[in-house]
Design an enzyme around this catalytic site. Structure first.
Site, PDB file in Angstrom:
ATOM      1  N   ASN A   9      41.695  34.158  36.653  1.00 39.90           N
ATOM      2  CA  ASN A   9      41.723  35.312  37.559  1.00 39.90           C
ATOM      3  C   ASN A   9      40.376  35.336  38.264  1.00 39.90           C
ATOM      4  O   ASN A   9      39.376  35.755  37.685  1.00 39.90           O
ATOM      5  CB  ASN A   9      41.936  36.598  36.741  1.00 39.90           C
ATOM      6  CG  ASN A   9      41.785  37.852  37.598  1.00 39.90           C
ATOM      7  OD1 ASN A   9      41.786  37.781  38.831  1.00 39.90           O
ATOM      8  ND2 ASN A   9      41.652  38.998  36.951  1.00 39.90           N
ATOM      9  N   TRP A  10      40.378  34.889  39.518  1.00 39.19           N
ATOM     10  CA  TRP A  10      39.101  34.766  40.237  1.00 39.19           C
ATOM     11  C   TRP A  10      38.594  36.102  40.766  1.00 39.19           C
ATOM     12  O   TRP A  10      37.489  36.182  41.262  1.00 39.19           O
ATOM     13  CB  TRP A  10      39.253  33.767  41.390  1.00 39.19           C
ATOM     14  CG  TRP A  10      39.463  32.350  40.938  1.00 39.19           C
ATOM     15  CD1 TRP A  10      39.521  31.895  39.641  1.00 39.19           C
ATOM     16  CD2 TRP A  10      39.640  31.190  41.767  1.00 39.19           C
ATOM     17  NE1 TRP A  10      39.713  30.545  39.616  1.00 39.19           N
ATOM     18  CE2 TRP A  10      39.795  30.077  40.903  1.00 39.19           C
ATOM     19  CE3 TRP A  10      39.679  30.976  43.155  1.00 39.19           C
ATOM     20  CZ2 TRP A  10      39.978  28.785  41.388  1.00 39.19           C
ATOM     21  CZ3 TRP A  10      39.872  29.690  43.635  1.00 39.19           C
ATOM     22  CH2 TRP A  10      40.019  28.607  42.760  1.00 39.19           C
ATOM     23  N   LYS A  11      39.422  37.113  40.679  1.00 41.53           N
ATOM     24  CA  LYS A  11      39.061  38.454  41.182  1.00 41.53           C
ATOM     25  C   LYS A  11      38.556  38.338  42.634  1.00 41.53           C
ATOM     26  O   LYS A  11      39.000  37.463  43.356  1.00 41.53           O
ATOM     27  CB  LYS A  11      38.034  39.109  40.265  1.00 41.53           C
ATOM     28  CG  LYS A  11      38.433  39.036  38.786  1.00 41.53           C
ATOM     29  CD  LYS A  11      37.625  39.941  37.926  1.00 41.53           C
ATOM     30  CE  LYS A  11      37.978  39.694  36.468  1.00 41.53           C
ATOM     31  NZ  LYS A  11      37.489  40.701  35.569  1.00 41.53           N
ATOM     32  N   HIS A  95      46.615  44.632  36.180  1.00 47.18           N
ATOM     33  CA  HIS A  95      45.280  44.361  35.643  1.00 47.18           C
ATOM     34  C   HIS A  95      44.529  45.682  35.477  1.00 47.18           C
ATOM     35  O   HIS A  95      44.691  46.602  36.278  1.00 47.18           O
ATOM     36  CB  HIS A  95      44.513  43.423  36.587  1.00 47.18           C
ATOM     37  CG  HIS A  95      43.261  42.887  35.964  1.00 47.18           C
ATOM     38  ND1 HIS A  95      42.091  43.617  35.916  1.00 47.18           N
ATOM     39  CD2 HIS A  95      43.007  41.718  35.325  1.00 47.18           C
ATOM     40  CE1 HIS A  95      41.173  42.905  35.283  1.00 47.18           C
ATOM     41  NE2 HIS A  95      41.708  41.742  34.920  1.00 47.18           N
ATOM     42  N   GLU A  97      41.652  46.526  36.123  1.00 51.38           N
ATOM     43  CA  GLU A  97      40.842  46.948  37.283  1.00 51.38           C
ATOM     44  C   GLU A  97      41.708  47.646  38.323  1.00 51.38           C
ATOM     45  O   GLU A  97      41.261  48.567  39.010  1.00 51.38           O
ATOM     46  CB  GLU A  97      40.097  45.735  37.859  1.00 51.38           C
ATOM     47  CG  GLU A  97      38.939  45.335  36.946  1.00 51.38           C
ATOM     48  CD  GLU A  97      38.581  43.866  36.946  1.00 51.38           C
ATOM     49  OE1 GLU A  97      38.967  43.139  37.878  1.00 51.38           O
ATOM     50  OE2 GLU A  97      37.913  43.431  35.978  1.00 51.38           O
ATOM     51  N   GLU A 167      44.877  42.335  27.258  1.00 57.19           N
ATOM     52  CA  GLU A 167      43.465  42.342  27.635  1.00 57.19           C
ATOM     53  C   GLU A 167      42.843  43.669  27.224  1.00 57.19           C
ATOM     54  O   GLU A 167      42.951  44.660  27.966  1.00 57.19           O
ATOM     55  CB  GLU A 167      43.323  42.186  29.154  1.00 57.19           C
ATOM     56  CG  GLU A 167      43.937  40.932  29.717  1.00 57.19           C
ATOM     57  CD  GLU A 167      43.252  40.500  31.005  1.00 57.19           C
ATOM     58  OE1 GLU A 167      42.737  39.382  31.028  1.00 57.19           O
ATOM     59  OE2 GLU A 167      43.211  41.286  31.962  1.00 57.19           O
ATOM     60  N   GLY A 173      35.003  41.279  30.993  1.00 57.46           N
ATOM     61  CA  GLY A 173      33.748  41.160  31.734  1.00 57.46           C
ATOM     62  C   GLY A 173      32.546  41.724  31.001  1.00 57.46           C
ATOM     63  O   GLY A 173      31.480  41.913  31.590  1.00 57.46           O
ATOM     64  N   SER A 212      36.687  38.157  28.084  1.00 53.90           N
ATOM     65  CA  SER A 212      35.507  37.349  27.734  1.00 53.90           C
ATOM     66  C   SER A 212      35.859  36.102  26.932  1.00 53.90           C
ATOM     67  O   SER A 212      35.138  35.714  26.016  1.00 53.90           O
ATOM     68  CB  SER A 212      34.468  38.206  26.995  1.00 53.90           C
ATOM     69  OG  SER A 212      34.045  39.272  27.827  1.00 53.90           O
ATOM     70  N   GLY A 233      38.694  35.464  33.274  1.00 51.26           N
ATOM     71  CA  GLY A 233      37.998  36.003  34.444  1.00 51.26           C
ATOM     72  C   GLY A 233      36.747  35.186  34.729  1.00 51.26           C
ATOM     73  O   GLY A 233      36.808  34.100  35.304  1.00 51.26           O
ATOM     74  N   GLY A 234      35.597  35.701  34.295  1.00 49.33           N
ATOM     75  CA  GLY A 234      34.298  35.086  34.608  1.00 49.33           C
ATOM     76  C   GLY A 234      34.241  33.576  34.397  1.00 49.33           C
ATOM     77  O   GLY A 234      33.773  32.842  35.280  1.00 49.33           O
TER      78      GLY A 234
HETATM   79  C1  PEP Z   1      40.139  39.381  33.400  1.00 48.28           C
HETATM   80  O1  PEP Z   1      39.639  39.970  34.336  1.00 48.28           O
HETATM   81  O2  PEP Z   1      41.361  39.232  33.367  1.00 48.28           O
HETATM   82  C2  PEP Z   1      39.262  38.873  32.349  1.00 48.28           C
HETATM   83  C3  PEP Z   1      39.789  38.504  31.211  1.00 48.28           C
HETATM   84  O3  PEP Z   1      37.927  38.823  32.641  1.00 48.28           O
HETATM   85  P1  PEP Z   1      36.758  38.164  31.742  1.00 48.28           P
HETATM   86  O4  PEP Z   1      37.259  36.848  31.238  1.00 48.28           O
HETATM   87  O5  PEP Z   1      35.598  38.025  32.687  1.00 48.28           O
HETATM   88  O6  PEP Z   1      36.482  39.123  30.632  1.00 48.28           O
END
Ligand code: PEP
Length: 251
Positions: A9-11, A95, A97, A167, A173, A212, A233-234
Site C-alpha cells: 500500500n503505497w499510500k 483502510h 486512514e 490491521e 506506521g 509495521s 505500508g512503509g
Molecule cells: C498500511 O497502511 O496498510 C500499513 C500496514 O502500514 P505500515 O506497514 O507502514 O504500518
C-alpha cells in the site's frame, strides 16, 4: 491450501520518477519470490505506469480506494470500472486512514465491498481496532462488527471472494507490530466468525496482517497458521525490503 498474498500500500507517496524506479526494482527481483502472490497499490495517477511496467509479470496491481457509485457527478471519485480499465486486480477498501480521515463507516465500507465485487475487482478489506479499543478489551467485538457489516450487506459467499487485512490501527506506521501470537489470536477469531456462517468460505479466505510488517518480523508473522500474507505500508516503498517480505512467505 491458501496462497499467501503480499500487497504493498503505497499510500500518497512517490513521484513519477520514484514510482518508475520502485516498479523496476520490484520487477527485477520478483522471480525469487516462490510462494507468495505479489501486488502493489499505487496512488491512482500512477496506476497506468504500474500497468505499463507490470503487465506480463508476476506482480498484480490495484487501487487504494474506489467510489460506491458507478459513474456520475461525484467530483474526485474513481469508479471500480475505471480501475478495471487499467487491469487492476485488487482494490483496498476500509483502510483505517480512510475510516479516520474520511469518516468511512462500516456501512459505507460494505457498500464499497459490493461495488468492487460488482466491478470485477478483488477487495482487500481492512479491519482492525484502535489502541483504546484494544486496551478496553473490545478487539473481538470491533472486528466482528466490521466483518459482519460486509456479510450482512453482501453475504458470506461474496466476502469469500475478497481478502481480509487485519490491521490493528495502533500498529500502522508506528513501528509497533502486533506480536505473532497477538495477530494469530485475532486472525483465528476472524476465521471463526466467518466459519460460523460458512466453514468452506472461512477455509479458503485469505487473512493478511498489516501494521509495521518489515523484513525483520515478517517470517515469524507469516509462519502463523491463520496469517496468509501481509498488507505492507512503509516497507513497500523500498523494493529490497518489500521483496524480502514477499520472500519471507517462502518459509
Ligand atoms: C498500511 O497502511 O496498510 C500499513 C500496514 O502500514 P505500515 O506497514 O507502514 O504500518
Amino acid at each position: 491450501m491458501r496462497q499467501p498474498l503480499v500487497a504493498g500500500n503505497w499510500k500518497m507517496n512517490g513521484s513519477l520518477a520514484g514510482v518508475r524506479e520502485l516498479l523496476a526494482g520490484i520487477k527485477a527481483g520478483v522471480d525469487e519470490v516462490e510462494t507468495a502472490e505479489v501486488a502493489v497499490c499505487p496512488p491512482f495517477v500512477y496506476i497506468p505506469e504500474a500497468q505499463a511496467q507490470l503487465a506480463g509479470t508476476a506482480v498484480a496491481w490495484g487501487g487504494q480506494d474506489l467510489s460506491v457509485h458507478e459513474s456520475g457527478a461525484y467530483t474526485g471519485e474513481v469508479a471500480g470500472s475505471m480501475l478495471r480499465d487499467f487491469d487492476c486486480k485488487y482494490v483496498i477498501i476500509g483502510h483505517s486512514e480512510r475510516r479516520t480521515y474520511h469518516n468511512e463507516s462500516d456501512e459505507l465500507v460494505a457498500q464499497k465491498f459490493t461495488a468492487a465485487h460488482k466491478a470485477g475487482l478483488v477487495p482487500i478489506f481492512c479491519i482492525g481496532e484502535t489502541l483504546e479499543e484494544r486496551e478496553s478489551g473490545i478487539t473481538e467485538e470491533v472486528v466482528a462488527r466490521q466483518v459482519d457489516a460486509v456479510i450482512d450487506h453482501c453475504g458470506v459467499e461474496t466476502l469469500g471472494e475478497g481478502v481480509i487485512a487485519y490491521e490493528p490501527v495502533w500498529a500502522i506506521g508506528t513501528g509497533k507490530t502486533a506480536t505473532p501470537e497477538q495477530a494469530q489470536e485475532v486472525h483465528a477469531f476472524i476465521r471463526g466468525r466467518v466459519a460460523a456462517k460458512s466453514p468452506q468460505v472461512a477455509e479458503g479466505l485469505r487473512i493478511l496482517y498489516g501494521g509495521s510488517m518489515k523484513p525483520g518480523n515478517a517470517a515469524e508473522l507469516l509462519a502463523k497458521p491463520d496469517i496468509d500474507g501481509g498488507l505492507i505500508g512503509g516497507a513497500s516503498l523500498d523494493a529490497g525490503d518489500f521483496l524480502a517480505i514477499c520472500k519471507a512467505a517462502n518459509g
